[in-house]
Design an enzyme around this catalytic site. Structure first.
Site, PDB file in Angstrom:
ATOM      1  CD  GLU A   1      17.521   2.150 -32.311  1.00 16.90           C
ATOM      2  OE1 GLU A   1      17.843   1.563 -31.260  1.00 16.90           O
ATOM      3  OE2 GLU A   1      17.448   3.389 -32.411  1.00 16.90           O
TER       4      GLU A   1
ATOM      5  N   GLY B   1      13.329   4.248 -30.618  1.00 13.62           N
ATOM      6  CA  GLY B   1      14.189   4.587 -29.491  1.00 13.62           C
ATOM      7  C   GLY B   1      13.530   4.392 -28.138  1.00 13.62           C
ATOM      8  CB  ILE B   2      14.650   5.528 -24.770  1.00  9.53           C
ATOM      9  CG1 ILE B   2      15.960   4.728 -24.700  1.00  9.53           C
ATOM     10  CG2 ILE B   2      14.037   5.644 -23.375  1.00  9.53           C
ATOM     11  CD1 ILE B   2      15.796   3.325 -24.150  1.00  9.53           C
TER      12      ILE B   2
ATOM     13  N   GLY C   1      14.219  10.880  -6.192  1.00  7.43           N
ATOM     14  CA  GLY C   1      14.165  11.881  -7.253  1.00  7.43           C
ATOM     15  C   GLY C   1      12.736  12.226  -7.592  1.00  7.43           C
TER      16      GLY C   1
ATOM     17  N   GLY D   1      11.732  14.486 -10.165  1.00  9.27           N
ATOM     18  CA  GLY D   1      11.508  15.066 -11.483  1.00  9.27           C
ATOM     19  C   GLY D   1      10.336  14.372 -12.148  1.00  9.27           C
ATOM     20  CB  ALA D   2       8.991  14.515 -15.590  1.00  8.96           C
TER      21      ALA D   2
ATOM     22  CG  ASP E   1      17.202  13.039 -23.956  1.00 10.88           C
ATOM     23  OD1 ASP E   1      16.676  14.126 -24.232  1.00 10.88           O
ATOM     24  OD2 ASP E   1      16.584  12.093 -23.443  1.00 10.88           O
TER      25      ASP E   1
ATOM     26  CB  ALA F   1      10.103  13.155 -26.639  1.00  8.33           C
TER      27      ALA F   1
ATOM     28  CG  HIS G   1     -19.197  28.046 -21.332  1.00 10.41           C
ATOM     29  ND1 HIS G   1     -18.619  28.048 -20.084  1.00 10.41           N
ATOM     30  CD2 HIS G   1     -20.508  27.751 -21.138  1.00 10.41           C
ATOM     31  CE1 HIS G   1     -19.537  27.783 -19.177  1.00 10.41           C
ATOM     32  NE2 HIS G   1     -20.700  27.595 -19.798  1.00 10.41           N
TER      33      HIS G   1
END
Length: 466
Positions: free
Chosen positions: A34, A40-41, A180, A182-183, A312, A320, A445
């Site tokens: 790493e 990580g990100i 942009g 996107g998410a 990615d 992820a 319910h």
């Protein structure tokens, strides 16, 4: 003397660290390399800390609407520094958790910049310049991706941001441009809007969150506009510049008329670039597609024997949980376990804006394009008792079935807690469930998840509560 391993994982994000753990569980001597922080990100600068930010914004939103719940709250304010500090604390806690998992699973951790130096060989250069040589029977590449910059205006962290700058801002934007939808773009637009910024979202396609079903896109746009955002679709940035005072952009909307706008900051969320430069791929002859993403087979293997790639740096979706599952597949393939290939149609996607979005499988349009005759069910949250009690009646569930076989082709949801509910449909798709099993399932319910049942019933003309 080079250190020798059965498996070396380059990158410790949600794909890499999961691959390392699974390889170790299978009795393989494993190392992980790493460059920066374990996790990580996603864990340190993406999925987790952004959710912490969004949770703070959500609570602030509810505080501002206390009267709707018969409550009173006065002199409400937000402390952006404190919100960010909490988010970083969450990331730090989970980073420490990954460190513990590496020790628990007896995985050797090498901190430094890794590079392939030959088949089954990898060098690690530490911060002090010291180089460690590793040899692995198998290597799994999990180096992830980074935000794509505007070609003429790279992010500088001052007025021009990527998601990473937006996560630890130097100041609160007053008027924010998000390029942009996107998410990532929509999540930060939602966060900063709730925190009090004047937000404009620009999307070059004809609708926001364009990977989602058209009905979801339309509902989200209406909801965000109601919250005060400006949404510009079928729009393009003609020119953009930044200085110490802010950002100036010329935007042409769907009417074809250019508009000049002044903004305090801009977040660029126009996609990702795989982290594949300078890691030795070209020298080994590793095959990539026309966008630079690595080509892999169903077992995550590249064209080079003993070299695998996950997450990615490979084909979409860039999520992820997809990376984590690929990590398991790669480790099990190396161990000779013959894992099942992953079906992209069974990978859920979630966007944690307000309202939330979650989906799995084909949209209605994609199903029809694929030649299916479809049955479609819709159920609005306004017909769900729990959603009304929560004060969250804005949303709906949409299901798409194969009219001939009853196969669940896709499910699309928008509203409160749908990111927690989508797994029900994901399990159903993985088990190749038809409408019959979903109809016979007893949903508790009162829960919002009852809307999932009602949507299935609606597709077959049996809906109860509308």
């Amino acid at each position: 003397m080079a250190e020798s391993y059965d498996v070396i994982v380059l990158g410790s994000g949600p794909g890499g660290y999961v691959a390392a753990i699974r390889a170790s569980q299978l009795g393989l001597k494993t190392a992980i390399v790493e460059r920066e922080l374990l996790g990580g990100i996603c864990l340190n600068w993406g999925c987790i800390p952004t959710k912490a930010l969004l949770r703070s914004a959500e609570i602030f939103h509810f505080m501002q609407h206390a009267k709707d719940y018969g409550l009173a709250a006065e002199k409400i304010s937000a402390d952006l520094d404190a919100v960010v500090k909490r988010s970083r604390g969450v990331a730090k806690q989970l980073n420490q958790g990954i460190t513990h998992l590496m020790k628990k699973n007896k995985i050797a951790v090498h901190i430094g910049t890794g590079k392939l130096t030959g088949k089954g060989k990898l060098s690690v250069t530490g911060a002090d310049g010291k180089v460690t040589e590793l040899v692995g029977k198998n290597i799994i590449l999990a180096t992830g991706a980074r935000a794509r910059d505007l070609p003429n205006l790279p992010a500088d962290g001052n007025k021009v941001w990527t998601y990473r700058h937006a996560m630890t801002p130097k100041e609160m934007p007053s008027k924010l441009l998000v390029i942009g939808s996107g998410a990532i773009g929509i999540e930060f637009a939602s966060f900063y809007n709730d925190m009090g910024a004047d937000v404009t979202v620009v999307e070059m396609l004809d609708r926001i969150v364009p990977v989602e079903d058209k009905d979801i896109s339309a509902h989200l746009e209406k909801a965000l506009k109601k919250q005060g955002m400006t949404i510009m679709t079928s729009a393009k940035i003609d020119s953009i510049s930044a200085d110490a005072k802010g950002v100036k952009a010329t935007i042409t909307g769907k009417d074809g008329k250019p508009v000049v706008g002044d903004f305090s900051h801009v977040i660029v969320a126009i996609g990702i670039v795989p982290n594949t430069a300078d890691i030795g791929l070209k020298e080994l002859g590793v095959e990539v597609d026309d966008r630079g993403f690595l080509k892999t087979d169903p077992a995550c293997k590249t064209n080079i024997e003993g070299l695998y790639a996950i997450g990615d740096i490979t084909a979409p979706p860039w999520l992820a949980h997809k990376a984590s599952h690929e990590g398991v597949i790669a480790a099990e393939a190396i161990a000779g376990k013959h894992p099942h290939a992953m079906d992209p149609r069974n990978i859920p996607g979630c966007t944690y804006c307000h309202p939330q979005i979650a989906s799995v499988g084909l949209t209605e349009a994609k199903a029809k394009e694929a030649g299916y005759e479809v049955k479609v069910g819709n159920f609005p949250f306004i017909g769900n008792g729990k959603a009304i009690a929560l004060g969250e009646p804005d949303g709906f569930v949409k299901t798409v079935f194969d009219a001939k076989t009853g196969e669940l082709l896709g499910a699309h949801m928008i509203g409160a807690e749908v990111t927690e509910m989508i797994q029900g449909y994901t399990i159903g798709k993985t088990l190749e469930t038809t409408e019959a099993e979903l109809m016979e399932t007893v949903f508790p319910h009162p829960t919002i998840s009852e809307s999932m049942h009602e949507s299935v019933l609606a597709a077959y003309g049996r809906v109860i509560h509308i």
